[in-house]
Structures are given as structure tokens and as C-alpha cells.
Design a protein around this motif. Structure first.
Motif, PDB file in Angstrom:
ATOM      1  N   ASP A  19       0.837  -1.200   0.000  1.00 36.23           N
ATOM      2  CA  ASP A  19       0.000   0.000   0.000  1.00 36.23           C
ATOM      3  C   ASP A  19       0.871   1.249   0.000  1.00 36.23           C
ATOM      4  O   ASP A  19       1.784   1.386   0.829  1.00 36.23           O
ATOM      5  N   LYS A  20       0.575   2.150  -0.936  1.00 38.98           N
ATOM      6  CA  LYS A  20       1.298   3.416  -0.990  1.00 38.98           C
ATOM      7  C   LYS A  20       0.628   4.422  -0.062  1.00 38.98           C
ATOM      8  O   LYS A  20      -0.588   4.626  -0.107  1.00 38.98           O
ATOM      9  N   LEU A  21       1.427   5.052   0.777  1.00 38.04           N
ATOM     10  CA  LEU A  21       0.917   5.993   1.765  1.00 38.04           C
ATOM     11  C   LEU A  21       0.873   7.411   1.190  1.00 38.04           C
ATOM     12  O   LEU A  21       1.431   7.689   0.131  1.00 38.04           O
ATOM     13  N   ASP A  22       0.220   8.297   1.908  1.00 36.56           N
ATOM     14  CA  ASP A  22       0.070   9.675   1.434  1.00 36.56           C
ATOM     15  C   ASP A  22       1.408  10.390   1.289  1.00 36.56           C
ATOM     16  O   ASP A  22       1.558  11.297   0.467  1.00 36.56           O
ATOM     17  N   ASN A  23       2.396   9.984   2.078  1.00 34.80           N
ATOM     18  CA  ASN A  23       3.708  10.639   2.012  1.00 34.80           C
ATOM     19  C   ASN A  23       4.618  10.028   0.946  1.00 34.80           C
ATOM     20  O   ASN A  23       5.800  10.363   0.856  1.00 34.80           O
ATOM     21  N   GLY A  24       4.081   9.102   0.131  1.00 35.82           N
ATOM     22  CA  GLY A  24       4.860   8.497  -0.940  1.00 35.82           C
ATOM     23  C   GLY A  24       5.636   7.265  -0.529  1.00 35.82           C
ATOM     24  O   GLY A  24       6.292   6.633  -1.365  1.00 35.82           O
ATOM     25  N   GLU A  25       5.577   6.896   0.741  1.00 35.45           N
ATOM     26  CA  GLU A  25       6.251   5.690   1.203  1.00 35.45           C
ATOM     27  C   GLU A  25       5.262   4.518   1.202  1.00 35.45           C
ATOM     28  O   GLU A  25       4.108   4.677   0.783  1.00 35.45           O
ATOM     29  N   TYR A  26       5.713   3.342   1.667  1.00 39.97           N
ATOM     30  CA  TYR A  26       4.911   2.135   1.488  1.00 39.97           C
ATOM     31  C   TYR A  26       4.834   1.301   2.761  1.00 39.97           C
ATOM     32  O   TYR A  26       5.784   1.257   3.550  1.00 39.97           O
ATOM     33  N   ASP A  27       3.696   0.652   2.929  1.00 41.34           N
ATOM     34  CA  ASP A  27       3.549  -0.412   3.914  1.00 41.34           C
ATOM     35  C   ASP A  27       3.436  -1.731   3.155  1.00 41.34           C
ATOM     36  O   ASP A  27       2.591  -1.872   2.255  1.00 41.34           O
ATOM     37  N   VAL A  28       4.293  -2.681   3.513  1.00 42.66           N
ATOM     38  CA  VAL A  28       4.317  -3.983   2.845  1.00 42.66           C
ATOM     39  C   VAL A  28       3.882  -5.041   3.852  1.00 42.66           C
ATOM     40  O   VAL A  28       4.562  -5.278   4.853  1.00 42.66           O
ATOM     41  N   ARG A  29       2.738  -5.663   3.594  1.00 46.56           N
ATOM     42  CA  ARG A  29       2.221  -6.692   4.494  1.00 46.56           C
ATOM     43  C   ARG A  29       2.682  -8.057   4.009  1.00 46.56           C
ATOM     44  O   ARG A  29       2.484  -8.421   2.845  1.00 46.56           O
ATOM     45  N   THR A  30       3.299  -8.815   4.896  1.00 49.67           N
ATOM     46  CA  THR A  30       3.864 -10.115   4.530  1.00 49.67           C
ATOM     47  C   THR A  30       3.332 -11.205   5.456  1.00 49.67           C
ATOM     48  O   THR A  30       2.771 -10.928   6.517  1.00 49.67           O
ATOM     49  N   LYS A  31       3.536 -12.453   5.022  1.00 47.29           N
ATOM     50  CA  LYS A  31       3.141 -13.600   5.844  1.00 47.29           C
ATOM     51  C   LYS A  31       4.216 -14.670   5.766  1.00 47.29           C
ATOM     52  O   LYS A  31       4.702 -14.997   4.679  1.00 47.29           O
ATOM     53  N   ASN A  32       4.599 -15.199   6.905  1.00 44.22           N
ATOM     54  CA  ASN A  32       5.520 -16.325   6.942  1.00 44.22           C
ATOM     55  C   ASN A  32       4.768 -17.575   6.496  1.00 44.22           C
ATOM     56  O   ASN A  32       3.770 -17.958   7.119  1.00 44.22           O
ATOM     57  N   VAL A  33       5.226 -18.213   5.420  1.00 46.63           N
ATOM     58  CA  VAL A  33       4.480 -19.336   4.850  1.00 46.63           C
ATOM     59  C   VAL A  33       4.537 -20.578   5.730  1.00 46.63           C
ATOM     60  O   VAL A  33       3.741 -21.503   5.556  1.00 46.63           O
ATOM     61  N   LYS A  34       5.462 -20.613   6.686  1.00 49.54           N
ATOM     62  CA  LYS A  34       5.555 -21.770   7.581  1.00 49.54           C
ATOM     63  C   LYS A  34       4.705 -21.593   8.834  1.00 49.54           C
ATOM     64  O   LYS A  34       4.035 -22.524   9.280  1.00 49.54           O
ATOM     65  N   THR A  35       4.727 -20.385   9.397  1.00 52.49           N
ATOM     66  CA  THR A  35       4.014 -20.162  10.659  1.00 52.49           C
ATOM     67  C   THR A  35       2.673 -19.468  10.473  1.00 52.49           C
ATOM     68  O   THR A  35       1.826 -19.511  11.367  1.00 52.49           O
ATOM     69  N   GLY A  36       2.497 -18.800   9.328  1.00 52.28           N
ATOM     70  CA  GLY A  36       1.268 -18.058   9.094  1.00 52.28           C
ATOM     71  C   GLY A  36       1.234 -16.694   9.748  1.00 52.28           C
ATOM     72  O   GLY A  36       0.250 -15.958   9.619  1.00 52.28           O
ATOM     73  N   VAL A  37       2.305 -16.321  10.434  1.00 59.43           N
ATOM     74  CA  VAL A  37       2.360 -15.029  11.130  1.00 59.43           C
ATOM     75  C   VAL A  37       2.519 -13.901  10.110  1.00 59.43           C
ATOM     76  O   VAL A  37       3.370 -13.965   9.221  1.00 59.43           O
ATOM     77  N   GLU A  38       1.682 -12.863  10.243  1.00 63.61           N
ATOM     78  CA  GLU A  38       1.750 -11.720   9.342  1.00 63.61           C
ATOM     79  C   GLU A  38       2.540 -10.586   9.980  1.00 63.61           C
ATOM     80  O   GLU A  38       2.586 -10.445  11.207  1.00 63.61           O
ATOM     81  N   HIS A  39       3.158  -9.781   9.117  1.00 65.09           N
ATOM     82  CA  HIS A  39       4.023  -8.708   9.594  1.00 65.09           C
ATOM     83  C   HIS A  39       3.979  -7.576   8.575  1.00 65.09           C
ATOM     84  O   HIS A  39       3.797  -7.815   7.379  1.00 65.09           O
ATOM     85  N   THR A  40       4.122  -6.351   9.029  1.00 69.75           N
ATOM     86  CA  THR A  40       4.138  -5.198   8.131  1.00 69.75           C
ATOM     87  C   THR A  40       5.506  -4.530   8.164  1.00 69.75           C
ATOM     88  O   THR A  40       6.048  -4.248   9.236  1.00 69.75           O
ATOM     89  N   VAL A  41       6.057  -4.309   6.975  1.00 67.70           N
ATOM     90  CA  VAL A  41       7.347  -3.641   6.823  1.00 67.70           C
ATOM     91  C   VAL A  41       7.099  -2.272   6.202  1.00 67.70           C
ATOM     92  O   VAL A  41       6.368  -2.159   5.212  1.00 67.70           O
ATOM     93  N   HIS A  42       7.705  -1.238   6.782  1.00 70.05           N
ATOM     94  CA  HIS A  42       7.587   0.109   6.228  1.00 70.05           C
ATOM     95  C   HIS A  42       8.799   0.377   5.344  1.00 70.05           C
ATOM     96  O   HIS A  42       9.935   0.085   5.722  1.00 70.05           O
ATOM     97  N   ALA A  43       8.561   0.900   4.137  1.00 68.75           N
ATOM     98  CA  ALA A  43       9.657   1.109   3.189  1.00 68.75           C
ATOM     99  C   ALA A  43       9.475   2.416   2.431  1.00 68.75           C
ATOM    100  O   ALA A  43       8.352   2.866   2.202  1.00 68.75           O
TER     101      ALA A  43
END
Length: 245
Positions: A19-43
């Protein structure tokens, strides 16, 4: 480099959403395929390095395949792993890079004979022809000499002739390869052709034969086979639009 990359490389991770944010940066939502745990990385930037041409395999079938006495595989995803090729007649359907890879696999595992059947000719070359293209000197425009190109191409043509293989029809039109194809690299195809173990054919399957011995083509010809490997291409990879919206 290890100071900057340590702890920042993720494997076994699926990107769910960017997802592109209003300030031009990004939130990247990921999931570990082994554990199913989701995590968000800001870039600050996101770069996709995925193959657009190779998505899900193109599934194909032909009438009366249930009567075939042999085995049918797709030539992707290691489906042929464990297949018993020894002394078998193998039909590879397709004319792209994956098709030639499966020709090599069948020959190296002892196939009695391999036929590659495509709706049009693919293009393949011996490894040494491919290597010469990278080793030859370039001029100031980063081009190789035309005279050298002609010598290499003549040698390439002779490889087809010596192996008893039909040359690609596209060569008559001045094209090295058919549109939307790559040039495959396969020493085994030429060596096997020379020894009568490999043949290139152009045509389309109409149906499997009623006696289960192989396939009948739309031309009326018949090809005997014990194993059929389908290398019929891919759908375009549509994962990126799904991720980015």
C-alpha cells in the motif's frame, strides 16, 4: 555489506499487499508461509523482481487421454521426478525452453527415443554457440562483427544438419526465434539427434489413440509413446497487480 543486510533478508515469506501511503512511502504486508504469522514492513521504495511471463501452467488435455497406457506429466514443478524413462518412447509437447529441458532429462535418464512436438518450431543451440556470443569482442556500439555473426550462424545451421534435425521455419523469415520465444540451449538435443534418439516435429495432437499406444495428430499421423510430457506454456503472472491493487 553484511552490516547493512544482516537481519533484513527474509525467506519463506509471501508478500500479501503493498500500500502506498500519502507521504509516498509504502507499507508492505507479509506472511511467513511456515508459521502463518503476518508482519508489516515500512519502506521508502518497493521493487518487484518477479517473472511476468511465467505464471501458472497452461493446463491442456486431449480427448481419450484416459485410454493412454503410459504416463502423462507436466514438465514443470518436478512432476517428472522419479519417472522411469529407461528404454521408453517419450513425447514432449511444446517447443519452448521447458520442452527442451525435458528432452534433456528424458535422454539423460535412458529414454529409447524422444520426439518434441510443437505447433511451430522452437529454436535451440549448442552451448558452444551460445558461449561464443558472450566471448566475442564488441565494437564501440557494443555490437559483434557481422562477418563473425555469419560464421557462427553457418556453424549453427550445420549443427542442425549434422544432427538430422529440421531447422526452425522462422529462419526463412530472417528471425532467430519465433515471436515470444527464447532460444534454448541444449547440447543433448543435437547429440541425441545425431545418434537417432531425438526428433523434432511440427503438428498438433487431435486425440489419444483408442488402443492406448500414443497420440493421433490433426494431420492424421500417429506418434507412439510410453510417456507424454506437456510443456505447453504459462499464463502471465498476475500476482503483482493483485498485490498492489
Amino acid at each position: 555489506a553484511h552490516k547493512h543486510c544482516y537481519g533484513k533478508v527474509r525467506i519463506n515469506t509471501e508478500v500479501l499487499r503493498v500500500d502506498k501511503l500519502d507521504n509516498g512511502e509504502y507499507d508492505v504486508r507479509t506472511k511467513n508461509v511456515k508459521t502463518g504469522v503476518e508482519h508489516t514492513v515500512h519502506a521508502k521504495a518497493v521493487s518487484f523482481h518477479v517473472n511476468r511471463r511465467i505464471g501458472k501452467k497452461r493446463e491442456v488435455d486431449w480427448p481419450e487421454s484416459d485410454k493412454f497406457r503410459g504416463q502423462i506429466f507436466y514438465g514443470y514443478g518436478n512432476e517428472v521426478t522419479g519417472a522411469k524413462f529407461w528404454n521408453k518412447r517419450v513425447l514432449v509437447v511444446g517447443a519452448g525452453a521447458f520442452a527442451f529441458e525435458n528432452v534433456r532429462t528424458a535422454i539423460e535418464h535412458g529414454a529409447k527415443h524422444v520426439t518434441l512436438l510443437g505447433r511451430r518450431d522452437g529454436t535451440t543451440c549448442p552451448k558452444w554457440i551460445d558461449m561464443i556470443a558472450f566471448l566475442r569482442p564488441l565494437d564501440e556500439n557494443l555490437l559483434t562483427s557481422k562477418s563473425g555473426n555469419m560464421i557462427s550462424f553457418e556453424c549453427w545451421q550445420n549443427c542442425y544438419k549434422d544432427a538430422g534435425l529440421r531447422t526452425p521455419d522462422c529462419w526463412k523469415d530472417g528471425l532467430l526465434k519465433p515471436p515470444n520465444h527464447t532460444i534454448s540451449v541444449s547440447d543433448v538435443a543435437f547429440v541425441a539427434g545425431f545418434h537417432g534418439l531425438f526428433k523434432l516435429e511440427v503438428g498438433e495432437i487431435d486425440h489419444f489413440s483408442a488402443d492406448g499406444s500414443g497420440v493421433n495428430l490433426t494431420s492424421g499421423d500417429h506418434i507412439d509413446a510410453d510417456i507424454v510430457i506437456k510443456c505447453c506454456g504459462f499464463h502471465l503472472n498476475d500476482d503483482v497487480p493483485k498485490v498492489t491493487g
